[in-house]
Design a protein around this motif. Structure first.
Motif, PDB file in Angstrom:
ATOM      1  N   GLU A  64      -1.446   7.727 -12.850  1.00 18.68           N
ATOM      2  CA  GLU A  64      -0.554   8.889 -12.850  1.00 18.68           C
ATOM      3  C   GLU A  64      -1.118  10.000 -11.976  1.00 18.68           C
ATOM      4  O   GLU A  64      -2.324  10.236 -11.932  1.00 18.68           O
ATOM      5  N   ARG A  65      -0.205  10.709 -11.285  1.00 22.75           N
ATOM      6  CA  ARG A  65      -0.571  11.832 -10.428  1.00 22.75           C
ATOM      7  C   ARG A  65      -0.048  13.124 -11.057  1.00 22.75           C
ATOM      8  O   ARG A  65       1.083  13.176 -11.552  1.00 22.75           O
ATOM      9  N   TYR A  66      -0.878  14.161 -11.020  1.00 24.50           N
ATOM     10  CA  TYR A  66      -0.512  15.449 -11.616  1.00 24.50           C
ATOM     11  C   TYR A  66      -0.837  16.572 -10.632  1.00 24.50           C
ATOM     12  O   TYR A  66      -1.876  16.549  -9.971  1.00 24.50           O
ATOM     13  N   SER A  77      -3.035  13.080 -20.887  1.00 26.46           N
ATOM     14  CA  SER A  77      -3.238  12.246 -19.692  1.00 26.46           C
ATOM     15  C   SER A  77      -4.470  11.357 -19.819  1.00 26.46           C
ATOM     16  O   SER A  77      -4.615  10.373 -19.085  1.00 26.46           O
TER      17      SER A  77
END
Length: 500
Positions: A64-66, A77
């Motif tokens: 996942e990218r944040y 996350s």
């Protein structure tokens, strides 16, 4: 890459404190993060924990990218952060702390037995012998750190960040924490480890990144780098590790210790000459701290004599020691010397208020002058007497404690420093070393303990090597080097074990 940061930027009031930081941590990797105070480490950790939001950049956790986190989304996350100041409730036991806010319930009832069973499993996974029902007051610093880590592991994090976890730990406690980190590494967990202790980097870390001025100035495998490479990257210049020049002539002994016996110490006999820096080296449990605390009156002395300038003293309390001209800078500044809620000026001048007073009243002008002189002498940053001590970095807190005994109102004849640069960055170390040498040049006797032999090489005129509370060897100026100190310490330790 399980955990990564790309092009992270953050500004405050037009001042950029993170300037496009890139960082990657692989599965089963301990990645050390280094940098002087103000380099951007704390800001980076705050961005990752959701305490603040970056201006731009990407943070990757797993797949996942944040672009930004809140504290809640950071935990969700898979990011877990262990801070130097632990988030434990002292009124609760170990298991209750581990499940605080996430209790196992059957309807309205907390399933305490189930919580304690699971807590025991997580603690066993760390390899620590702590009962889930234990009160936090019965645990040392290392035990509290273990509980905090086990609490974080319960959330099954994808990356564990440790922010200077050994700053307030003794050498033995730090070793125990290191063993726990290696166990976590074997479980394939990525670890980002913030520290000032270079020895820990070479003992534990696989890779290292150095921040300076908000930028990454060095990153690479630890095995490919030397201590001098890291120091130069942190400081932005090559730090000369020169030895102090050998003193001309033979100076008279100013402090004489004869037959000193205390808990874990003695009998020991040694002299400290006028204007001399005498180093104390030894392995864990050798008695370094106990020796200094016995001389300072913190530990009961069972026998022996101590004299300063020919006058026999009996320091049955720290107050007696201070009155006799003996001062101690403890290794654990957060618990034994710094009062975080008081101002820097109040911390520095605690023993000096009466001497600076006028007609029995505090004298703000004299206090300010004394503070400014000591702040300049030790390069205190920021040089603000009104700022709370807890707001200062570790290195500058240590300078406040040292200045407490080196300002011109105190008649200090013997200055003792226990691990004076523990948890201190490279720049502050340089200032502290300069203060130690300046004290000796002014005629004071200085007694310094260190677990880092290279530190004693830089500052000591002589070194005594302790083992099991006794002096096993005395090393003169010409023979002081890292290899010799380590060889002597391990040799006497081995002989002691063989004799048992």
């Amino acid at each position: 890459m399980p955990f990564a940061v790309h092009a992270l930027r953050k500004s405050y009031g037009g001042v950029e404190v993170l300037k496009g930081v890139d960082l990657e941590v692989a599965d089963g990797e301990i990645h050390a993060l280094l940098g002087a105070n103000g380099a951007g480490k704390s800001t980076l950790i705050k961005c990752l924990s959701g305490a603040i939001q970056p201006d731009s950049g990407v943070m990757i956790v797993g797949r996942e990218r944040y672009e930004a986190f809140t504290p809640k989304s950071s935990k969700q996350s898979g990011i877990a952060v262990i801070y130097q100041d632990l988030s434990l409730a002292t009124s609760l036991d170990v298991a209750d702390n581990m499940f605080l806010g996430q209790e196992l319930r059957s309807g309205p009832f907390v399933r305490r037995r189930a919580q304690r069973r699971e807590a025991a499993e997580w603690l066993a996974q760390l390899g620590v012998d702590i009962r889930p029902t234990a009160a936090l007051a019965t645990l040392g610093n290392a035990g509290l750190q273990a509980v905090e880590i086990a609490k974080a592991l319960r959330t099954r994090p994808k990356v564990l960040i440790l922010d200077e976890p050994t700053a307030a730990l003794s050498e033995k406690e730090a070793e125990a924490l290191g063993e726990q980190m290696l166990k976590l590494k074997q479980q394939n967990l990525p670890l980002l480890y913030v520290t000032h202790r270079l020895a820990e980097v070479f003992a534990l870390a696989d890779r290292v990144t150095v921040l300076r001025g908000g930028e990454v100035v060095l990153t690479g495998k630890v095995r490919d780098l030397s201590r001098d490479d890291l120091v130069a990257a942190i400081a932005g210049e090559s730090i000369q590790r020169e030895r102090p020049p050998q003193r001309d002539g033979v100076r008279k002994p100013a402090v004489a210790v004869r037959g000193l016996v205390a808990a874990g110490i003695g009998p020991v006999d040694f002299d400290i000459r006028e204007g001399e820096v005498l180093g104390v080296f030894g392995l864990v449990g050798s008695g370094r701290t106990e020796l200094l605390e016995a001389l300072f009156g913190s530990h009961r002395v069972f026998g022996g004599d101590v004299s300063v300038d020919g006058a026999r003293i009996r320091a049955s309390s720290p107050g007696d020691a201070v009155a006799a001209g003996i001062a101690l800078v403890p290794s654990d500044r957060l618990r034994k010397s710094i009062i975080g809620q008081l101002s820097a000026g109040e911390n520095m001048l605690l023993p000096s208020f009466l001497r600076l007073a006028a007609a029995g009243l505090r004298n703000p002008l004299a206090e300010r002058k004394a503070f400014d002189m000591s702040a300049q002498r030790l390069n205190l940053q920021p040089p603000r007497a009104d700022l709370q001590a807890r707001r200062f970095s570790g290195g500058n807190q240590q300078k406040l404690v040292i200045a407490r005994w080196l300002n011109d109102t105190i008649s200090c004849r013997l200055l003792m420093l226990d691990e004076p640069t523990q948890g201190v960055d490279v720049g502050a170390r340089r200032d502290i070393y300069a203060a130690i040498r300046a004290s000796a040049d002014a005629g004071k006797s200085v007694l310094v303990t260190s677990s880092e032999p290279e530190e004693l090489v830089q500052i000591a005129d002589r070194v005594i090597v302790l083992s099991a509370g006794r002096i096993a060897a005395t090393v003169d100026y010409a023979e002081i080097d890292e290899a010799r100190l380590l060889m002597l310490a391990h040799q006497v330790e081995h002989q002691g074990l063989a004799a048992e």
